[in-house]
Design a protein around this motif. Structure first.
Motif, PDB file in Angstrom:
ATOM      1  N   LEU A   1       4.378  12.543  41.809  1.00 37.23           N
ATOM      2  CA  LEU A   1       4.385  12.474  40.383  1.00 37.23           C
ATOM      3  C   LEU A   1       5.270  13.878  40.164  1.00 37.23           C
ATOM      4  O   LEU A   1       6.006  14.007  39.200  1.00 37.23           O
ATOM      5  CB  LEU A   1       3.122  12.837  39.774  1.00 37.23           C
ATOM      6  N   ILE A   2       4.923  14.888  40.912  1.00 40.02           N
ATOM      7  CA  ILE A   2       5.398  16.185  40.712  1.00 40.02           C
ATOM      8  C   ILE A   2       7.033  16.051  41.114  1.00 40.02           C
ATOM      9  O   ILE A   2       7.855  16.593  40.566  1.00 40.02           O
ATOM     10  CB  ILE A   2       4.864  17.453  41.566  1.00 40.02           C
ATOM     11  N   GLU A   3       7.171  15.475  42.153  1.00 42.00           N
ATOM     12  CA  GLU A   3       8.556  15.362  42.835  1.00 42.00           C
ATOM     13  C   GLU A   3       9.450  14.662  42.172  1.00 42.00           C
ATOM     14  O   GLU A   3      10.681  14.688  42.193  1.00 42.00           O
ATOM     15  CB  GLU A   3       8.443  15.211  44.317  1.00 42.00           C
TER      16      GLU A   3
ATOM     17  N   VAL B   1       3.906  19.731  35.982  1.00 40.39           N
ATOM     18  CA  VAL B   1       3.676  20.755  36.505  1.00 40.39           C
ATOM     19  C   VAL B   1       2.187  20.823  36.897  1.00 40.39           C
ATOM     20  O   VAL B   1       1.174  20.225  36.041  1.00 40.39           O
ATOM     21  CB  VAL B   1       3.759  21.911  35.692  1.00 40.39           C
ATOM     22  N   ASP B   2       1.741  21.184  38.018  1.00 40.42           N
ATOM     23  CA  ASP B   2       0.294  20.943  38.487  1.00 40.42           C
ATOM     24  C   ASP B   2      -0.354  22.278  37.987  1.00 40.42           C
ATOM     25  O   ASP B   2      -0.084  23.329  38.648  1.00 40.42           O
ATOM     26  CB  ASP B   2       0.378  20.800  39.985  1.00 40.42           C
ATOM     27  N   GLN B   3      -1.264  21.957  37.058  1.00 42.02           N
ATOM     28  CA  GLN B   3      -2.155  23.144  36.396  1.00 42.02           C
ATOM     29  C   GLN B   3      -3.445  22.979  36.759  1.00 42.02           C
ATOM     30  O   GLN B   3      -4.482  23.304  36.169  1.00 42.02           O
ATOM     31  CB  GLN B   3      -1.833  23.049  35.088  1.00 42.02           C
TER      32      GLN B   3
ATOM     33  N   ILE C   1      -2.769   8.649  34.005  1.00 42.63           N
ATOM     34  CA  ILE C   1      -2.050   9.102  34.867  1.00 42.63           C
ATOM     35  C   ILE C   1      -2.651  10.428  35.436  1.00 42.63           C
ATOM     36  O   ILE C   1      -2.713  10.695  36.594  1.00 42.63           O
ATOM     37  CB  ILE C   1      -0.566   9.449  34.393  1.00 42.63           C
ATOM     38  N   VAL C   2      -3.235  11.100  34.558  1.00 45.13           N
ATOM     39  CA  VAL C   2      -3.903  12.572  35.120  1.00 45.13           C
ATOM     40  C   VAL C   2      -5.163  12.143  35.837  1.00 45.13           C
ATOM     41  O   VAL C   2      -5.394  12.800  36.796  1.00 45.13           O
ATOM     42  CB  VAL C   2      -4.134  13.266  33.609  1.00 45.13           C
ATOM     43  N   GLN C   3      -5.777  11.095  35.576  1.00 45.45           N
ATOM     44  CA  GLN C   3      -6.960  10.838  36.223  1.00 45.45           C
ATOM     45  C   GLN C   3      -6.606  10.280  37.795  1.00 45.45           C
ATOM     46  O   GLN C   3      -7.257  10.692  38.867  1.00 45.45           O
ATOM     47  CB  GLN C   3      -7.632   9.816  35.638  1.00 45.45           C
ATOM     48  N   LYS C   4      -5.686   9.634  37.876  1.00 44.45           N
ATOM     49  CA  LYS C   4      -4.933   9.013  38.989  1.00 44.45           C
ATOM     50  C   LYS C   4      -4.556  10.314  39.976  1.00 44.45           C
ATOM     51  O   LYS C   4      -4.773  10.483  41.047  1.00 44.45           O
ATOM     52  CB  LYS C   4      -3.835   7.982  38.740  1.00 44.45           C
TER      53      LYS C   4
ATOM     54  N   SER D   1      -4.078  12.490  46.020  1.00 43.29           N
ATOM     55  CA  SER D   1      -3.160  13.522  46.216  1.00 43.29           C
ATOM     56  C   SER D   1      -1.736  13.153  46.404  1.00 43.29           C
ATOM     57  O   SER D   1      -0.701  13.911  46.161  1.00 43.29           O
ATOM     58  CB  SER D   1      -3.646  14.489  47.138  1.00 43.29           C
ATOM     59  N   ALA D   2      -1.598  12.113  47.099  1.00 45.50           N
ATOM     60  CA  ALA D   2      -0.253  11.622  47.190  1.00 45.50           C
ATOM     61  C   ALA D   2       0.369  11.183  46.122  1.00 45.50           C
ATOM     62  O   ALA D   2       1.529  11.300  45.791  1.00 45.50           O
ATOM     63  CB  ALA D   2      -0.250  10.376  48.289  1.00 45.50           C
ATOM     64  N   PHE D   3      -0.150  10.466  45.122  1.00 44.63           N
ATOM     65  CA  PHE D   3       0.172  10.337  43.785  1.00 44.63           C
ATOM     66  C   PHE D   3       0.692  11.286  43.100  1.00 44.63           C
ATOM     67  O   PHE D   3       1.577  11.579  42.459  1.00 44.63           O
ATOM     68  CB  PHE D   3      -0.768   9.482  43.144  1.00 44.63           C
TER      69      PHE D   3
END
Length: 109
Positions: free
Chosen positions: A27-29, A54-56, A13-16, A21-23
């Motif tokens: 993922l955040i929303e 959370v996008d870190q 999931i993190v690598q995708k 960027s759309a994924f």
């Protein structure tokens, strides 16, 4: 140390998210539906739990996560933590480390 299925899924999931960027935005929303779409099936989010992504990934920002306070009534302690509690000091120390920073952020030792 072998990775578990959960670790492998989270890594994928993190690598995708890093490459799409759309994924990442989805993922955040909408984390649950995005992960279910990614997996192709529902997943086991425990009842009463929420999922927050959370996008870190901003290397110019130092992130500090505030963990949940330990529940001493429902906690297995390691030897060091047992010594602290048996010494009357109360709660075992909480190890918190800023993300994206390896130096000495607040000074001191």
């Amino acid at each position: 140390m072998s990775s578990t299925n959960d670790q492998q899924v989270l890594q994928a999931i993190v690598q995708k998210a890093w490459s799409d960027s759309a994924f990442k935005r989805s993922l955040i929303e909408k984390p649950v539906s995005t992960i279910e779409n990614f997996l192709g099936h529902s997943f086991n989010l425990p009842q009463g739990k929420n999922l927050s992504i959370v996008d870190q990934s901003d290397a110019s920002t130092i992130f500090i996560n505030i963990p949940a306070e330990p529940d001493m009534e429902d906690m297995e302690l390691n030897e060091e933590q047992l010594e602290v509690v048996s010494g009357g000091e109360g709660t075992p120390p909480v190890m918190v480390k800023p993300i994206n920073y390896e130096g000495n952020l607040f000074g001191g030792n």
